[in-house]
Design an enzyme around this catalytic site. Sequence first.
Site, mmCIF file in Angstrom:
data_model
loop_
_atom_site.group_PDB
_atom_site.id
_atom_site.type_symbol
_atom_site.label_atom_id
_atom_site.label_comp_id
_atom_site.label_asym_id
_atom_site.label_seq_id
_atom_site.Cartn_x
_atom_site.Cartn_y
_atom_site.Cartn_z
ATOM 1 N N ASP A 126 -6.825 0.101 -10.163
ATOM 2 C CA ASP A 126 -8.180 -0.447 -10.178
ATOM 3 C C ASP A 126 -8.770 -0.340 -11.573
ATOM 4 O O ASP A 126 -9.441 -1.241 -12.050
ATOM 5 C CB ASP A 126 -9.061 0.281 -9.150
ATOM 6 C CG ASP A 126 -9.098 1.794 -9.344
ATOM 7 O OD1 ASP A 126 -8.145 2.343 -9.927
ATOM 8 O OD2 ASP A 126 -10.071 2.428 -8.904
ATOM 9 N N ARG A 182 -11.481 6.443 -15.192
ATOM 10 C CA ARG A 182 -12.142 7.509 -14.425
ATOM 11 C C ARG A 182 -11.146 8.184 -13.482
ATOM 12 O O ARG A 182 -9.932 7.939 -13.557
ATOM 13 C CB ARG A 182 -13.345 6.942 -13.682
ATOM 14 C CG ARG A 182 -12.987 5.997 -12.569
ATOM 15 C CD ARG A 182 -14.235 5.523 -11.837
ATOM 16 N NE ARG A 182 -13.889 4.626 -10.775
ATOM 17 C CZ ARG A 182 -14.529 3.476 -10.527
ATOM 18 N NH1 ARG A 182 -15.528 3.096 -11.281
ATOM 19 N NH2 ARG A 182 -14.147 2.719 -9.512
ATOM 20 N N ASP A 183 -11.681 9.016 -12.603
ATOM 21 C CA ASP A 183 -10.802 9.819 -11.745
ATOM 22 C C ASP A 183 -10.288 9.007 -10.548
ATOM 23 O O ASP A 183 -10.418 9.439 -9.406
ATOM 24 C CB ASP A 183 -11.547 11.082 -11.277
ATOM 25 C CG ASP A 183 -12.917 10.753 -10.711
ATOM 26 O OD1 ASP A 183 -13.258 9.551 -10.615
ATOM 27 O OD2 ASP A 183 -13.664 11.692 -10.362
ATOM 28 N N GLU A 184 -9.749 7.822 -10.854
ATOM 29 C CA GLU A 184 -9.105 7.007 -9.812
ATOM 30 C C GLU A 184 -7.733 6.559 -10.339
ATOM 31 O O GLU A 184 -6.743 7.163 -10.071
ATOM 32 C CB GLU A 184 -9.965 5.791 -9.452
ATOM 33 C CG GLU A 184 -11.269 6.189 -8.805
ATOM 34 C CD GLU A 184 -11.774 5.196 -7.782
ATOM 35 O OE1 GLU A 184 -10.984 4.680 -6.985
ATOM 36 O OE2 GLU A 184 -13.000 4.944 -7.806
ATOM 37 N N TRP A 215 -7.979 -5.576 1.897
ATOM 38 C CA TRP A 215 -7.204 -4.585 1.146
ATOM 39 C C TRP A 215 -5.775 -4.574 1.709
ATOM 40 O O TRP A 215 -4.820 -4.900 1.004
ATOM 41 C CB TRP A 215 -7.901 -3.217 1.217
ATOM 42 C CG TRP A 215 -8.875 -3.020 0.073
ATOM 43 C CD1 TRP A 215 -8.711 -2.160 -0.986
ATOM 44 C CD2 TRP A 215 -10.134 -3.690 -0.148
ATOM 45 N NE1 TRP A 215 -9.791 -2.272 -1.848
ATOM 46 C CE2 TRP A 215 -10.670 -3.194 -1.358
ATOM 47 C CE3 TRP A 215 -10.840 -4.662 0.537
ATOM 48 C CZ2 TRP A 215 -11.888 -3.649 -1.883
ATOM 49 C CZ3 TRP A 215 -12.054 -5.106 0.023
ATOM 50 C CH2 TRP A 215 -12.555 -4.608 -1.168
ATOM 51 N N ASP A 244 -7.736 -4.777 -4.840
ATOM 52 C CA ASP A 244 -7.817 -5.230 -6.223
ATOM 53 C C ASP A 244 -6.538 -5.989 -6.598
ATOM 54 O O ASP A 244 -6.578 -7.031 -7.248
ATOM 55 C CB ASP A 244 -7.991 -4.038 -7.170
ATOM 56 C CG ASP A 244 -9.175 -3.154 -6.788
ATOM 57 O OD1 ASP A 244 -9.359 -2.877 -5.592
ATOM 58 O OD2 ASP A 244 -9.918 -2.732 -7.694
ATOM 59 N N GLU A 265 -16.140 -3.902 -13.913
ATOM 60 C CA GLU A 265 -16.108 -3.729 -12.457
ATOM 61 C C GLU A 265 -17.345 -4.372 -11.812
ATOM 62 O O GLU A 265 -17.261 -4.967 -10.747
ATOM 63 C CB GLU A 265 -16.101 -2.225 -12.145
ATOM 64 C CG GLU A 265 -16.133 -1.875 -10.674
ATOM 65 C CD GLU A 265 -16.036 -0.380 -10.437
ATOM 66 O OE1 GLU A 265 -16.421 0.384 -11.344
ATOM 67 O OE2 GLU A 265 -15.577 0.014 -9.352
ATOM 68 N N HIS A 272 -11.812 -3.252 -15.109
ATOM 69 C CA HIS A 272 -11.435 -3.447 -13.707
ATOM 70 C C HIS A 272 -11.025 -4.913 -13.586
ATOM 71 O O HIS A 272 -11.855 -5.795 -13.751
ATOM 72 C CB HIS A 272 -12.684 -3.217 -12.849
ATOM 73 C CG HIS A 272 -12.564 -2.168 -11.822
ATOM 74 N ND1 HIS A 272 -12.527 -0.824 -12.115
ATOM 75 C CD2 HIS A 272 -12.515 -2.240 -10.469
ATOM 76 C CE1 HIS A 272 -12.459 -0.133 -10.982
ATOM 77 N NE2 HIS A 272 -12.432 -0.970 -9.964
HETATM 78 C C1 BGC Z 1 -12.226 1.224 -6.630
HETATM 79 C C2 BGC Z 1 -12.141 -0.217 -6.247
HETATM 80 C C3 BGC Z 1 -11.597 -0.219 -4.866
HETATM 81 C C4 BGC Z 1 -12.671 0.374 -4.028
HETATM 82 C C5 BGC Z 1 -12.501 0.286 -2.584
HETATM 83 C C6 BGC Z 1 -13.257 1.842 -5.772
HETATM 84 O O1 BGC Z 1 -13.546 3.155 -6.052
HETATM 85 O O2 BGC Z 1 -12.430 1.420 -7.984
HETATM 86 O O3 BGC Z 1 -11.701 -1.067 -7.168
HETATM 87 O O4 BGC Z 1 -11.079 -1.394 -4.414
HETATM 88 O O5 BGC Z 1 -12.968 1.675 -4.433
HETATM 89 O O6 BGC Z 1 -13.600 -0.269 -2.132
#
Ligand code: BGC
Length: 724
Positions: free
Chosen positions: A336, A340-342, A401, A349, A607, A628
């Site tokens: 995504d 950050r912390d993802e 998703w 996405d 984003e 994003h």
């Molecule tokens: C992500 C998105 C992801 C979403 C789910 C977010 O935190 O960065 O890109 O699809 O969560 O809704």
Amino acid sequence: MTHNILAGNWITAAEDLNGASPVFRRKFILEQKKVRSAMLAITALGLYEASLNGRRIGTDVLQPGFTAYQHRLQYQTYDVTELLEPENELTALVGNGWAVGRIGFNGKVKAYSDKPALIATLAVEYQDGSRVLIITDRDWEYAQSKVRFSDIYDGETYDASWQVKDWKPVLLGNYQKENLIPQEGAPIREHNVFQPILLKTPRGETVLDFGQNLTGYVRFTVKGEPGAVCELSHGEILDKDGNFYNENLRSAKAKLCYICDGTEQTYQPHFTFMGFRYVRVDQWPEEVDPSRFEAVAVHSYMERTGWFECSSSKVNQLYRNIIWGQKGNFLDIPTDCPQRDERLGWTGDAQVFIRAAAYNYDVEQFFRKWLKDLAAEQEPDGSVPDVIPNVFDSQMHSAAWGDAAVICPWQLYLTYGHKDILENQFHSMKRWIDYIRSVSEDGVFWKGGTHFGDWLGLDAPAGSYKGSTDPDLIAQAYFAYSTSLLIKAGKVLGENMEEYELLYQKVRGRYQQEFIRGGELICNTQTAYVITLYFHLCDQPIPFARHLAQMIEDNGNRLQTGFVGTPYLLHALSENGYAQLAYTLLLQEDFPSWLYSVNQGATTIWEHWDGINEKGEMWSTDMNSFNHYAYGSVADWMYGVMAGICPDESAPGYRRILFRPITDKRLSSVQASLKTVYGKVASGWYRANGKTVYIFDVPSGCTAEIQIENQNFSVEAGHYEYKI
Ligand code: BGC
């Protein structure tokens, strides 16, 4: 010669190293015979960098990459013949990476292993045919390395003054081997390099500006007294006063800390990456000289296949931002965001961007691997986790998703024409549809459930991330759309799809029954109309398209769509007679629009439409990535409608090309080219003396149908020009 990694054992340090990376070593002496070949098969739980006699093996980084480790852990194989000497030392530095470090936000930690572990086999074959096998076993030793700390989110601490000594015998680890697979994905490599300029911010910070928001790391050369500290923080943007800003990284520290040893050294981190354009120099032992820094962009190796250019420099900048959004988020998995912390493989996405991605680059190998992980991680009921690899405990199984399971393989098939993609994924595709069926009312109405909805749609109620389009409508629309793609895939494979054809009719019928009243949708949002049109869910599209166009015009020719509506917004308009309005949205510069971010100096895709709002303030600290790729999905409209290059389902891989360019009087030229399996496809148009000149290239072995201004031509390979 075979190189059976299974001969090796998992080895680990025998103690807790408090976050420091172990370095493993094995010394060995070869017989005094000529070596024919030496092949190393190696992988880690964590990330590794291997060396033979002090020379780094291979040039790929962040190996072994990110997969659903509990099912599939890639190992890599290297020819190390040239690195051998009579007396050898094989070493491997192993960092935490995705498998051991924290991964997943909200403080949740999912570790695939409690500590870094290594497995390897080195197979040496002499000229006389005899062999020796060096495997990871009790003969290996480990020590604490100079990497004192490493984490995907938080960065790295490297102490150049640390003495690597106190070698101790390793422990054998009891980790599984059944999950080991040879490298499948496109390896992560270093690509572009950027030089910075030096800024002093109003707050007095020393900041390096690399001019491009990118994913990778900084490489620098420094000389400081032993123990002197160098510390760097990373950020994507400056705030409205021009100060360094990184609050949008949430809990990710994204810091580099380097401790000098008194000599001049060049350093780059080993086991982390950052999403950044700006680097704040927090501590430095000498005067900061920008020429001693560079930023290295890393991403999965993908061959560039698509090029697009038009007469609007702002649209061209938007296109470049999309390219960088792709580079920055194709890091072994489609992420995504990179900062950050993802940095997670969010399925939604990936599915909205895959069509654009497959124009820009050859992403076949990249997605084939990820889709295998997706299939491997599907739950017993067929549901698809929201992120792949799945690092969460609980899942929502959201519509749009989970549909990545169906949409992504179908797109790969269209772009590359390889049927085995569908063969490999068909079971997984079917399981997703069967899952939806199993949770649907009467097996045909996907009602309720937990969904992300039209994520980040601008019509979201205050305080919510979800646009106001009814999630049930989105779910039912995707149920129908994905079922229609499954049917097509099944037919390509010669499957009997009658059951699903019947299902499709029922799902579509129920959509109309539940959501259409008196020729209008009961949910009056742009996104609801967009997906109804694009997924062909209404019988008479014209009034729906008119309604959508009216909504957009009433909104000042501005969009309101989120992750679900945006990818199809321009298509829904241009397919239904509103191409000029689609162009208006593309060329719109006022907020919210694609070019709004371009005017704000964006170098990647944001984003949020209002990542930086009109007052120059940040939308939020919480969900505000500046890299994003989701809204970069508009690139598929640039290639597919502005330039008009589309694959034909009946002869995929561009064996048959559909050229359907649509011009607009606000632009004077558009051109795009595509490197396909069959050769280069090109399409473009420009104005000359009051006429429009269209140019097309059809590679040999291909045919094309050209549709321009209500005229149709069927052509074979060749170069074509039409003046109309
Ligand atoms: C992500 C998105 C992801 C979403 C789910 C977010 O935190 O960065 O890109 O699809 O969560 O809704």
